[in-house]
Design a protein around this motif. Sequence first.
Motif, PDB file in Angstrom:
ATOM      1  N   PHE A  49      66.741  34.806  23.060  1.00  0.00           N
ATOM      2  CA  PHE A  49      67.583  33.285  22.951  1.00  0.00           C
ATOM      3  C   PHE A  49      68.081  33.423  21.699  1.00  0.00           C
ATOM      4  CE2 PHE A  49      63.186  33.149  20.351  1.00  0.00           C
ATOM      5  CZ  PHE A  49      63.811  32.795  19.303  1.00  0.00           C
ATOM      6  N   ALA A  51      69.521  30.248  19.054  1.00  0.00           N
ATOM      7  CA  ALA A  51      69.328  28.467  18.894  1.00  0.00           C
ATOM      8  C   ALA A  51      70.335  27.994  17.910  1.00  0.00           C
ATOM      9  CB  ALA A  51      67.683  28.339  18.688  1.00  0.00           C
ATOM     10  N   GLU A  66      66.554  21.576  17.256  1.00  0.00           N
ATOM     11  CA  GLU A  66      66.692  22.675  17.877  1.00  0.00           C
ATOM     12  C   GLU A  66      67.319  22.724  19.296  1.00  0.00           C
ATOM     13  OE1 GLU A  66      62.842  25.000  15.765  1.00  0.00           O
ATOM     14  OE2 GLU A  66      62.735  23.809  17.526  1.00  0.00           O
ATOM     15  N   PHE A  68      68.048  25.311  22.121  1.00  0.00           N
ATOM     16  CA  PHE A  68      67.922  26.838  22.479  1.00  0.00           C
ATOM     17  C   PHE A  68      68.471  27.040  23.930  1.00  0.00           C
ATOM     18  CE2 PHE A  68      63.966  25.921  19.948  1.00  0.00           C
ATOM     19  CZ  PHE A  68      63.830  27.184  19.400  1.00  0.00           C
ATOM     20  N   ARG A  69      69.104  28.451  23.651  1.00  0.00           N
ATOM     21  CA  ARG A  69      69.698  29.002  24.933  1.00  0.00           C
ATOM     22  C   ARG A  69      69.094  30.382  25.265  1.00  0.00           C
ATOM     23  NH1 ARG A  69      73.410  27.790  21.341  1.00  0.00           N
ATOM     24  NH2 ARG A  69      74.058  30.059  21.109  1.00  0.00           N
ATOM     25  N   THR A  75      67.859  26.246  28.978  1.00  0.00           N
ATOM     26  CA  THR A  75      68.158  25.755  27.679  1.00  0.00           C
ATOM     27  C   THR A  75      66.902  24.848  27.378  1.00  0.00           C
ATOM     28  OG1 THR A  75      69.291  23.695  28.593  1.00  0.00           O
ATOM     29  CG2 THR A  75      70.614  25.687  27.940  1.00  0.00           C
ATOM     30  N   ASP A  77      65.831  21.715  24.236  1.00  0.00           N
ATOM     31  CA  ASP A  77      66.110  21.084  23.080  1.00  0.00           C
ATOM     32  C   ASP A  77      64.487  20.274  22.318  1.00  0.00           C
ATOM     33  OD1 ASP A  77      69.026  21.296  23.077  1.00  0.00           O
ATOM     34  OD2 ASP A  77      68.922  19.301  24.388  1.00  0.00           O
TER      35      ASP A  77
END
Length: 166
Positions: A49, A51, A66, A68-69, A75, A77
Amino acid sequence: MQRFVGFSAQTPADYAGSAPALDIRRHLNGPILCEGVIYGPTGRVTSRFVADMHGHWQGNRGTLDEAFRYAGGNTQDRQWRLVLGNDGRIIAEADDLVGTGTGQQEGAALRLRYTIRLPEHAGGWSLNVTDWMYLTENGTIINRSQFRKFGIKVAELVATMRRVEA
């Protein structure tokens, strides 16, 4: 035996006086880039990941947003709500926690313990988490976290967090 050696044997006092001193109001403030991997129970990487994080503090109260991908395209949040005591103790809340997390910053390190509830698509389990964050001389924070269910380690996370220019 694990109580005396390894990851779980560390205490914040082990890092008292170590430098540079970690202060979450300074080091988790502003825009932060986080990159990491999650290891499954067999020790193999199960997820990667990146972020984008942003910390904001007013006195001893702060938030850490935060985004995140994950490598698989998902994804996530999250937002931490943090309170830092004058003695370095930390109270942490987030929407996916069961109860409240507690921590302690000491010297160049910080330990945070909490119980997280995974989303349903990830099993919906509640896992006990211990986060250790270590500040390096260049300002990067190395984060190592272990996730446990019934006392058994089911995952581990290793990530870096670096402040970025706004």
